[in-house]
Design an enzyme around this catalytic site. Structure first.
Site, PDB file in Angstrom:
ATOM      1  CG  ASP A 376     -54.210  28.459  30.890  1.00 60.32           C
ATOM      2  OD1 ASP A 376     -55.072  29.516  31.783  1.00 60.32           O
ATOM      3  OD2 ASP A 376     -54.841  27.764  30.177  1.00 60.32           O
ATOM      4  CD  GLU A 379     -57.772  28.700  37.228  1.00 58.46           C
ATOM      5  OE1 GLU A 379     -57.623  27.911  37.359  1.00 58.46           O
ATOM      6  OE2 GLU A 379     -57.351  29.811  36.759  1.00 58.46           O
ATOM      7  CG  ASP A 488     -60.805  30.344  29.116  1.00 59.57           C
ATOM      8  OD1 ASP A 488     -58.942  31.027  28.874  1.00 59.57           O
ATOM      9  OD2 ASP A 488     -60.739  29.635  29.288  1.00 59.57           O
TER      10      ASP A 488
HETATM   11  O1  MIG Z   1     -58.793  24.647  28.898  1.00 56.98           O
HETATM   12  O2  MIG Z   1     -53.876  26.939  26.843  1.00 56.98           O
HETATM   13  O3  MIG Z   1     -57.599  31.146  29.725  1.00 56.98           O
HETATM   14  O4  MIG Z   1     -56.441  31.716  27.029  1.00 56.98           O
HETATM   15  O5  MIG Z   1     -55.450  29.480  25.397  1.00 56.98           O
HETATM   16  C1  MIG Z   1     -57.996  25.289  28.032  1.00 56.98           C
HETATM   17  C2  MIG Z   1     -55.487  26.936  26.410  1.00 56.98           C
HETATM   18  C3  MIG Z   1     -56.547  26.518  28.459  1.00 56.98           C
HETATM   19  C4  MIG Z   1     -57.462  28.090  29.147  1.00 56.98           C
HETATM   20  C5  MIG Z   1     -56.667  29.641  29.043  1.00 56.98           C
HETATM   21  C6  MIG Z   1     -57.015  30.334  27.167  1.00 56.98           C
HETATM   22  C7  MIG Z   1     -55.719  29.388  26.653  1.00 56.98           C
HETATM   23  C8  MIG Z   1     -55.905  28.003  26.713  1.00 56.98           C
HETATM   24  N1  MIG Z   1     -56.608  27.294  28.173  1.00 56.98           N
END
Ligand code: MIG
Length: 776
Positions: A376, A379, A488
């Site tokens: 996650d 980017e 998201d």
């Molecule tokens: O700033 O880890 O897209 O699936 O649950 C949020 C917490 C960070 C973004 C991900 C989301 C995840 C969440 N993350």
């Protein structure tokens, strides 16, 4: 000869024939070819392809031709025109604007053909056809998924130009921030450019869009066979944050007899969001828990964020810092930014030794039995210090369920500034051997490189099993390593709808294993929305329920008995479809053809299907027409040419027209194409619970063919030939329907033993052997 360098105006143009259908055009920049690398095309593979090309030079033109194409370059204007063998003009520069310099930027303008549609471009919100739109390539943590918002987490500078006479694909091999203007500025041309780097693009000719996708994935790579369990249901939330919660979740699934294969740990399993640590208070017996879950038939997937907490007492930070593995600023200072752990540093995944270091950290988790990794924030997403504190207060104290909406940028320039602010500074430095790159060139690859590190680390720690890796960010080629979910979204009807479009675009861009958070991420889901989303979600190749912090529960039983029953029925249908889905993944592995198929992929000659972006084909045979409006109990479905059968009633329809069909809450409109052959299993609580020696074949009247694939579902033995490939075909002869069975490849012993063929309410048992069998 498969490469030719031509002088056009004041630059050089290198034309490299990769195959008779794929041609690379690379221009010099101010007289030089500085870029002699590709960060995503495998040069080894395309070297020495030995294409037969004939070359001719006239007074004011050059002509190069292959078995499929003829390329004419005019000497005076430098204008490139590409024709097929029927002399149809497929692609040409617009006037003399094939190469336009503006400082570091180079533009190229191309003519738009009259009936052209532009599809793909990676992960994009609607509409499907991007003619008249601008698309930006810059990986961005964007939580507003309203139609038209752009860009999102991934960049795939690739599109298909569909046209009734001939389609082509175009891949812009440049990783800087770039954008495509597909006829917004002027309806007669499109153009694209990048902030820096070279004008270096691939033209991919195809007799059909599928043909183009095959060519494009030949260049950028294809997915391997997924572990079979990963085709089951995945259940996630931010966060199941203790052992007890996970045990209860697992037991609840089994108690209610709802199939499920994977459970997720979001960021709260870590100690203070320190990546590769475990919070021992919440998870005192982590290893035992993983084992217990496995015994109940669940795999565990854990989240991994790239940001490493700045903390001198923390091993990963200490080691990375002492070995100089984190990105630095131009002035030599280690770059820091804010993410969930607070002040953090970012590994330079461009370097092999950094990827090895990272990959090595997975070993401990794999040894404890963790089956998958969820990458996650790659980017990478970076907050400012103020944003960080605001997020902490909003989500931890005020219990917000979604982030506040920020004002929309007023114009294009402001948009670019905004998206650049959400990540590492452009002037941060990455290194590879002795080469130095600015973040501006590596940014779009950061996620892909993190996934490469994960993939390679996984293979080293567990060479016997195929990894399951899920990622948010990526670039062209991400499909070599990972499944992708689209970040998201929101629990809204609008976002249920937009997922249909985004997943089609991403599929066209060569990424097969994809999905969105079922039920929606931000905000509270409600009953009807959840039900409709589950009905659609079983047709996401990657099928996962997930929701944000502070939102209401989003498990299959969280919305009352009726919703639970419907959800369960559809999850079971998903489990029955696994042999069909797995076989489709074989096609993705071999040719790059995705599972989610825009109608134009299956009906490449029908221009009219382009108007129906709100339905799609799941593989060659199942037409899915989701309900995406509240309280709707019917919808219009366009049935393309041919005959179709209602999945629920068997009713036959003649295609080529729009039909209105009933869609009560417990039915998503589904149609089977004539000649459909769908291999199915009996349902089970999780993949592997029951030995599946009998295959149910659902056969529909008409002529059709399906390539069925099976192997052990977990190891790499298929690469050594240990798999079975069986061609099932059905046809009518003298008023009777037949099934023909042909073994294409035999190498796996524990596969299907017998068949139960279902044809028009009739059932017939067959041994699995070659031959022709009457089935009615
Ligand atoms: O700033 O880890 O897209 O699936 O649950 C949020 C917490 C960070 C973004 C991900 C989301 C995840 C969440 N993350």
């Amino acid at each position: 000869m498969d490469e030719k360098v031509l002088r056009v105006k004041d630059e050089l143009l290198k034309i490299h024939f990769i195959t008779p259908k794929i041609v690379n055009f690379h221009y010099s920049k101010y007289g030089k070819f500085d870029k002699n690398y590709s960060l995503c095309v495998d040069y080894e593979k395309i070297k020495d392809s030995g294409v037969r090309v004939t070359y001719e030079e006239g007074e004011n033109y050059y002509r190069l031709s292959t078995d499929y194409l003829e390329i004419i370059v005019s000497k005076e204007l430098g204008k490139v025109s590409i024709y097929d063998k029927g002399k149809n003009l497929i692609l040409s520069d617009y006037e003399d604007k094939g190469y336009v310099k503006e400082g570091k930027k180079i533009y190229t303008y191309k003519k738009i053909r009259h009936e052209e549609a532009f599809l793909g471009f990676g992960e994009r919100l609607g509409p499907l056809n991007k003619r008249g739109h601008v698309l930006i390539n810059w990986n961005t943590d964007e939580s507003d998924h309203s139609v038209g918002n752009d860009p999102l987490y991934q960049s795939h500078p690739f599109f298909i130009a569909w046209h009734p006479t001939a389609s082509y694909g175009l891949f812009f091999d440049n990783t800087f921030l770039s954008y495509f203007d597909m006829g917004k500025e002027d309806k007669d041309y499109y153009y694209f450019c990048a902030e820096d780097g070279d004008l270096d693009y691939y033209f991919i000719y195809g007799s059909s869009p599928k043909d183009v996708i095959e060519g494009y994935t030949y260049l950028t790579g294809r997915y391997y066979m997924p572990p079979l369990w990963s085709l089951g249901l995945h259940q996630s939330r931010w966060s199941y944050d203790s052992e007890i919660k996970l045990y209860n979740l697992a037991k609840e699934f089994r108690k209610r007899n709802i199939p499920c294969d994977a459970l997720y740990l979001d960021i709260d399993y870590m100690r203070g969001y320190r990546v590769f640590t475990i919070n021992k208070k919440r998870f005192p017996h982590f290893e035992k828990m993983v084992k217990d879950l496995k015994n109940l038939g669940f795999k565990l997937v854990v989240i991994i964020d790239p940001g490493v907490k700045w903390d001198r007492k923390y091993e990963i930070f200490k080691e990375g810092l002492s070995k100089d593995f984190f990105c630095r600023m131009e002035n030599g200072k280690v770059f820091t930014g804010y993410v969930w752990p607070g002040k953090s540093v970012f590994p330079d995944f461009l370097r092999k030794e950094v990827r090895n270091f990272w990959g090595e950290k997975l070993r401990e988790f794999i040894n404890m039995g963790v089956s998958g990794f969820w990458n996650d924030m790659n980017e990478p997403s970076v907050f400012s210090r103020i944003e960080y504190w605001a997020m902490k207060i909003l989500f931890h104290i005020l219990k917000f369920k979604e982030p506040p909406k920020l004002p929309k940028p007023k114009n294009f320039e402001e948009k670019i500034k905004q998206i650049k602010r959400k990540t590492v500074h452009e002037k941060v430095i990455h290194k590879e051997d002795d080469k130095i790159f600015y973040h501006s060139e590596i940014h779009n690859l950061y996620g892909l490189l993190m996934n490469q590190a994960t993939f390679e680390g996984f293979l080293k720690a567990n060479p016997h099993e195929r990894p399951f890796i899920l990622t948010r960010s990526g670039f062209s080629g991400i499909q070599k390593y990972s499944a992708v979910w689209c970040g998201d979204n929101k629990s809204s009807w609008e976002n249920l709808f937009s997922s249909i479009i985004t997943l089609q675009n991403l599929s066209i861009s060569g990424v097969p294993f994809i999905g969105e958070d079922v039920g929606g991420f931000w905000g509270d889901c409600e009953r009807e929305l959840f039900v409709r989303w589950m009905e659609l979600g079983i047709f996401y190749p990657f099928f996962r329920i997930h929701t944000a912090k502070n939102t209401r529960n989003q498990e299959p039983w969280s919305f009352g008995d009726e919703a639970e029953k419907i959800a369960k029925d559809f999850i079971s249908l998903r489990y029955r479809l696994i042999p069909y889905i797995y076989s489709l993944f074989y096609e993705a592995k071999e040719k790059g053809i995705p599972l989610i198929r825009s109608l134009i992929l299956e009906f490449p000659n029908s221009k009219e299907v382009l108007s129906y972006e709100d339905e799609f084909m799941f593989g060659p045979f199942i037409l899915v027409a989701p309900v995406y409006e509240k309280e709707k109990r019917e919808r219009k479905v366009y049935l393309p040419e041919g005959f179709w059968y209602d999945f629920y009633t068997g009713k036959r329809y003649r295609g080529g027209t729009l039909v209105k069909v009933n869609a009560p809450l417990n039915k998503i409109p589904l149609f089977l194409r004539e000649g459909a052959i769908i291999p199915m299993w009996n349902t089970q609580s999780y993949v592997g619970e029951k030995k599946q020696e009998m295959l149910n074949l659902e056969v529909y009247p008409g002529d059709g063919k399906f390539l069925y694939y099976e192997d052990d579902g977990i190891s790499w033995d298929y690469e050594k030939g240990m798999y079975n490939l069986i061609e099932f075909s059905t046809f009518k002869k003298e008023e009777k329907q037949f099934l023909r069975i042909r073994f294409i490849h035999k190498g796996y012993k524990d596969g299907t033993k017998s068949l139960k063929v279902h044809y028009c309410k009739k059932e017939k048992k067959l041994e699995l052997m070659e031959g022709e069998f009457e089935i009615n």
